[in-house]
Design a protein around this motif. Structure first.
Motif, PDB file in Angstrom:
ATOM      1  N   LEU A 173      43.487  39.562  38.616  1.00  0.00           N
ATOM      2  CA  LEU A 173      43.318  40.668  39.564  1.00  0.00           C
ATOM      3  C   LEU A 173      41.924  41.293  39.409  1.00  0.00           C
ATOM      4  CD1 LEU A 173      44.490  42.676  41.661  1.00  0.00           C
ATOM      5  CD2 LEU A 173      45.244  44.073  39.728  1.00  0.00           C
ATOM      6  N   ALA A 174      41.519  41.523  38.169  1.00  0.00           N
ATOM      7  CA  ALA A 174      40.197  42.114  37.925  1.00  0.00           C
ATOM      8  C   ALA A 174      39.097  41.185  38.428  1.00  0.00           C
ATOM      9  CB  ALA A 174      40.019  42.409  36.442  1.00  0.00           C
ATOM     10  N   GLY A 175      39.317  39.889  38.262  1.00  0.00           N
ATOM     11  CA  GLY A 175      38.343  38.907  38.756  1.00  0.00           C
ATOM     12  C   GLY A 175      38.212  38.970  40.273  1.00  0.00           C
ATOM     13  N   THR A 176      39.355  39.104  40.972  1.00  0.00           N
ATOM     14  CA  THR A 176      39.282  39.175  42.438  1.00  0.00           C
ATOM     15  C   THR A 176      38.593  40.473  42.869  1.00  0.00           C
ATOM     16  OG1 THR A 176      41.477  40.171  42.608  1.00  0.00           O
ATOM     17  CG2 THR A 176      41.387  37.803  42.781  1.00  0.00           C
ATOM     18  N   ALA A 177      38.898  41.568  42.161  1.00  0.00           N
ATOM     19  CA  ALA A 177      38.269  42.852  42.516  1.00  0.00           C
ATOM     20  C   ALA A 177      36.762  42.777  42.273  1.00  0.00           C
ATOM     21  CB  ALA A 177      38.882  43.984  41.700  1.00  0.00           C
ATOM     22  N   ARG A 178      36.375  42.131  41.184  1.00  0.00           N
ATOM     23  CA  ARG A 178      34.944  42.004  40.880  1.00  0.00           C
ATOM     24  C   ARG A 178      34.234  41.182  41.956  1.00  0.00           C
ATOM     25  NH1 ARG A 178      31.150  42.817  37.336  1.00  0.00           N
ATOM     26  NH2 ARG A 178      29.551  41.264  36.945  1.00  0.00           N
ATOM     27  N   ARG A 179      34.870  40.048  42.311  1.00  0.00           N
ATOM     28  CA  ARG A 179      34.265  39.167  43.327  1.00  0.00           C
ATOM     29  C   ARG A 179      34.163  39.897  44.672  1.00  0.00           C
ATOM     30  NH1 ARG A 179      37.185  35.292  41.658  1.00  0.00           N
ATOM     31  NH2 ARG A 179      38.799  35.395  43.217  1.00  0.00           N
ATOM     32  N   GLY A 180      35.262  40.546  45.078  1.00  0.00           N
ATOM     33  CA  GLY A 180      35.256  41.284  46.349  1.00  0.00           C
ATOM     34  C   GLY A 180      34.232  42.403  46.336  1.00  0.00           C
ATOM     35  N   GLY A 181      34.096  43.070  45.187  1.00  0.00           N
ATOM     36  CA  GLY A 181      33.120  44.156  45.067  1.00  0.00           C
ATOM     37  C   GLY A 181      31.703  43.641  45.222  1.00  0.00           C
ATOM     38  N   MET A 182      31.423  42.506  44.580  1.00  0.00           N
ATOM     39  CA  MET A 182      30.061  41.944  44.679  1.00  0.00           C
ATOM     40  C   MET A 182      29.751  41.535  46.108  1.00  0.00           C
ATOM     41  SD  MET A 182      30.154  39.634  41.243  1.00  0.00           S
ATOM     42  CE  MET A 182      28.439  39.406  40.886  1.00  0.00           C
ATOM     43  N   LEU A 183      30.701  40.861  46.755  1.00  0.00           N
ATOM     44  CA  LEU A 183      30.461  40.360  48.111  1.00  0.00           C
ATOM     45  C   LEU A 183      30.287  41.495  49.120  1.00  0.00           C
ATOM     46  CD1 LEU A 183      33.005  37.389  48.163  1.00  0.00           C
ATOM     47  CD2 LEU A 183      30.511  37.229  48.037  1.00  0.00           C
ATOM     48  N   SER A 184      30.958  42.622  48.871  1.00  0.00           N
ATOM     49  CA  SER A 184      30.922  43.731  49.826  1.00  0.00           C
ATOM     50  C   SER A 184      29.927  44.820  49.439  1.00  0.00           C
ATOM     51  CB  SER A 184      32.326  44.344  49.954  1.00  0.00           C
ATOM     52  OG  SER A 184      32.756  44.835  48.697  1.00  0.00           O
ATOM     53  N   GLY A 185      29.287  44.672  48.280  1.00  0.00           N
ATOM     54  CA  GLY A 185      28.350  45.708  47.826  1.00  0.00           C
ATOM     55  C   GLY A 185      29.053  46.980  47.384  1.00  0.00           C
ATOM     56  N   LYS A 186      30.310  46.850  46.967  1.00  0.00           N
ATOM     57  CA  LYS A 186      31.082  48.019  46.523  1.00  0.00           C
ATOM     58  C   LYS A 186      31.391  47.886  45.033  1.00  0.00           C
ATOM     59  CE  LYS A 186      33.393  48.417  51.015  1.00  0.00           C
ATOM     60  NZ  LYS A 186      34.696  48.184  51.681  1.00  0.00           N
ATOM     61  N   ALA A 187      32.094  48.902  44.492  1.00  0.00           N
ATOM     62  CA  ALA A 187      32.385  48.885  43.052  1.00  0.00           C
ATOM     63  C   ALA A 187      33.427  47.826  42.698  1.00  0.00           C
ATOM     64  CB  ALA A 187      32.865  50.260  42.603  1.00  0.00           C
ATOM     65  N   GLY A 188      34.429  47.657  43.553  1.00  0.00           N
ATOM     66  CA  GLY A 188      35.521  46.726  43.218  1.00  0.00           C
ATOM     67  C   GLY A 188      36.232  47.120  41.934  1.00  0.00           C
ATOM     68  N   ILE A 189      36.291  48.415  41.706  1.00  0.00           N
ATOM     69  CA  ILE A 189      36.841  48.918  40.431  1.00  0.00           C
ATOM     70  C   ILE A 189      38.356  48.683  40.361  1.00  0.00           C
ATOM     71  CG2 ILE A 189      37.526  51.292  41.004  1.00  0.00           C
ATOM     72  CD1 ILE A 189      35.037  50.932  38.307  1.00  0.00           C
ATOM     73  N   VAL A 190      38.851  48.488  39.147  1.00  0.00           N
ATOM     74  CA  VAL A 190      40.299  48.373  38.929  1.00  0.00           C
ATOM     75  C   VAL A 190      40.759  49.687  38.293  1.00  0.00           C
ATOM     76  CG1 VAL A 190      42.156  47.064  37.836  1.00  0.00           C
ATOM     77  CG2 VAL A 190      40.034  45.901  38.519  1.00  0.00           C
ATOM     78  N   ASN A 191      41.536  50.464  39.051  1.00  0.00           N
ATOM     79  CA  ASN A 191      42.033  51.747  38.555  1.00  0.00           C
ATOM     80  C   ASN A 191      43.387  51.501  37.882  1.00  0.00           C
ATOM     81  OD1 ASN A 191      43.457  54.718  39.861  1.00  0.00           O
ATOM     82  ND2 ASN A 191      41.796  54.678  38.383  1.00  0.00           N
ATOM     83  N   LEU A 192      43.408  51.678  36.560  1.00  0.00           N
ATOM     84  CA  LEU A 192      44.606  51.368  35.780  1.00  0.00           C
ATOM     85  C   LEU A 192      45.357  52.627  35.386  1.00  0.00           C
ATOM     86  CD1 LEU A 192      43.296  48.679  33.257  1.00  0.00           C
ATOM     87  CD2 LEU A 192      44.840  48.286  35.191  1.00  0.00           C
ATOM     88  N   HIS A 193      46.660  52.654  35.687  1.00  0.00           N
ATOM     89  CA  HIS A 193      47.532  53.727  35.190  1.00  0.00           C
ATOM     90  C   HIS A 193      47.997  53.347  33.790  1.00  0.00           C
ATOM     91  CE1 HIS A 193      51.415  56.107  35.189  1.00  0.00           C
ATOM     92  NE2 HIS A 193      51.763  55.080  34.427  1.00  0.00           N
TER      93      HIS A 193
END
Ligand code: ZN
Length: 387
Positions: A173-193
Motif C-alpha cells: 500500500l505504501a509503495g502504491t501511495a509513493r508511486r501515485g504521489g510521485m506521478l501526480s506531484g503530491k505527497a502520497g502520504i500514508v496516514n496511519l491510525h
C-alpha cells in the motif's frame, strides 16, 4: 482587496511588523506601510494582534465517522462554523472505522461542499481496513485524477478494530501511495491510525528497515494516546519519522495515560526531536470510543476541530513552548509534510489563509480563508448552508 495594517507577523517564523495586501484569494504584498486608497480595499487594523497562517487540520472525519456502538453512534458531519471558530482554513478529510455506510464518493462530495462554503479541503483516499476504499480502482489513479486526494488513510494498525494488515499488504500500500504521489506531484502520504495494541509502531519500523520506502512517506497519528506509544514515538521521530498527536480527547483517555498534546510537544522537543517532524490534528467528528481492557465499549463521544488550536494554546501558555514553534505543528509542518505548497506559511503568492490572534490570551480574533473574511472580532461572518 483586503489590507491588514500594522501586523506583527509570524509566518510562522517571526517576520517583524508589516502590512499585508490580499487580493484574488492570495497574498499580493507584504511590506512596511502599504498605502492604498480606502475605496479600493477593506482595511483591518492589526495593531495589538499577531498575524499567523490559517491552521491546517490534517485528519478530520468531515462527513462523520464512528459507529463502533451500532448505527446510533455514527457521528455527525463537520459544519463550516466549527472550522471557522477553530481558525482552521484547510481540512484534510478521511473515512474512519466504517468504510461501508461511509464512502469515498460521499467524502469527496462533502469536501467539495466545504470548499464551496469557503475553506480549502483535501482528502486521504482509503479506509481503516486494507485493501483500502478508493474512488478509481487504485490509489495511484485517485492521486493522479482527483485533485483533492493527497494520500491514503487513515489505515489502522495495532488496533483491535484494524483489518490486521500484514507486513506485505501495508508495504505494498505504501509503495502504491509513493508511486501515485510521485506521478501526480503530491505527497502520497500514508496516514496511519495507531491503536493501543502492544505492537505499536513495529510494522512501520519493519517497513523502513526491510523496504526502500522512506520514513517521509508515513504520518502515523494518535502517537500521544498512551504512554508506551508516546515513548516509542520519541525514538521513531528521532530516527527521522514524522509523528502526529491527536488533540480531541476525553477524560477516560487522559486517566488511562494519554499524554496531552501540549505536554507531548514540550517533551518531544526536550528529547531532541526535530520540531519540523511534529504535527497536531484534531480527529474532528471522529468517534472517541472508550473501550475497557477487554475491548468492550464503555462510552462514546465525538471529536472537535476547535481542540486543534486549543492544544497549541496549552503548549504555549502552560508548557512554555514558544508560540512560533508551537504554531508550526498546525501550519508549516503539515503544509511541508503533505506538500500543500500554497498553504501553511505567510508569503507573497501563497493563498491568503490568515488568522489574527490576541497575543495575551491567544484567543482567535479574525479568520481569513482564501482572501475572504470568515470571522472578524470573534464573530463568525459566514456559516454553512444548513446551519
Ligand atoms: Zn484514528
Amino acid at each position: 482587496m483586503l489590507l491588514i495594517k500594522n501586523a506583527e507577523v509570524l509566518t510562522p517564523t517571526p517576520g517583524g511588523r508589516c502590512d499585508i495586501l490580499i487580493g484574488g484569494g492570495q497574498i499580493l504584498r507584504m511590506e512596511a506601510d502599504i498605502r492604498i486608497p480606502r475605496k479600493y480595499c477593506e482595511v483591518i487594523d492589526a495593531r495589538n494582534l499577531v498575524v499567523v497562517p490559517g491552521f491546517i487540520d490534517a485528519h478530520v472525519h468531515m462527513m462523520g465517522g464512528g459507529g463502533e456502538g451500532g448505527f446510533a453512534t455514527r457521528t455527525p458531519d463537520l459544519q463550516l462554523t466549527d472550522a471557522i471558530r477553530g481558525g482552521i482554513t484547510t481540512v484534510v478529510g478521511c473515512l474512519g472505522t466504517d468504510g461501508y455506510t461511509r464512502s469515498m464518493p460521499a467524502l469527496l462530495a462533502k469536501a467539495k461542499g466545504l470548499e464551496e462554503e469557503g475553506i480549502s479541503t483535501y482528502l486521504y483516499s482509503g479506509s481503516y481496513g486494507v485493501p483500502v476504499r478508493t474512488l478509481f480502482s487504485t490509489i495511484e489513479e485517485d492521486l493522479l485524477f482527483i485533485d483533492k486526494v493527497i494520500g491514503t488513510g487513515e489505515v489502522a494498525i495495532s488496533d483491535h478494530r484494524s483489518s490486521q494488515p500484514t507486513f506485505e499488504a501495508l508495504a505494498q500500500l505504501a509503495g502504491t501511495a509513493r508511486r501515485g504521489g510521485m506521478l501526480s506531484g503530491k505527497a502520497g502520504i500514508v496516514n496511519l491510525h495507531l491503536g493501543d495494541g502492544i505492537r505499536g509502531l513495529e510494522i512501520l519500523r519493519r517497513i523502513l528497515k526491510e523496504t526502500e520506502i522512506p520514513a517521509s512517506q508515513f504520518l502515523p497519528t494518535h502517537i500521544n494516546r498512551n504512554p508506551h506509544l508516546f515513548e516509542e514515538g520519541i525514538a521513531y521521530a528521532k530516527s527521522g519519522g514524522f509523528v502526529d498527536f491527536t488533540t480531541s480527547t476525553v477524560q477516560a483517555y487522559l486517566d488511562d495515560g494519554e499524554v496531552p498534546c501540549g505536554v507531548a510537544l514540550r517533551r518531544m522537543l526536550e528529547a531532541g526531536v526535530d520540531p519540523g517532524h511534529i504535527t497536531f490534528t484534531s480527529d474532528g467528528q471522529g468517534s472517541l470510543p472508550d473501550f475497557d481492557d477487554r475491548g468492550r465499549l464503555r462510552g462514546i463521544s465525538v471529536g472537535r476541530v476547535t481542540t486543534l488550536f486549543a492544544a497549541v494554546r496549552d503548549a504555549v501558555l502552560q508548557e512554555k513552548v514558544p508560540l512560533e514553534t508551537a504554531l508550526r505543528v498546525i501550519t508549516s509542518n503539515p503544509a511541508h509534510i503533505l506538500k500543500l505548497r500554497s498553504k501553511g506559511n505567510l508569503a507573497v503568492g501563497l493563498d491568503a489563509d490568515v488568522v489574527l490572534l490576541d497575543p495575551k490570551n491567544l484567543e482567535i480574533h479574525t479568520v481569513i480563508a482564501k482572501g475572504r473574511t470568515l470571522m472578524k472580532a470573534r464573530k463568525p461572518l459566514a456559516k454553512g448552508i444548513f446551519e
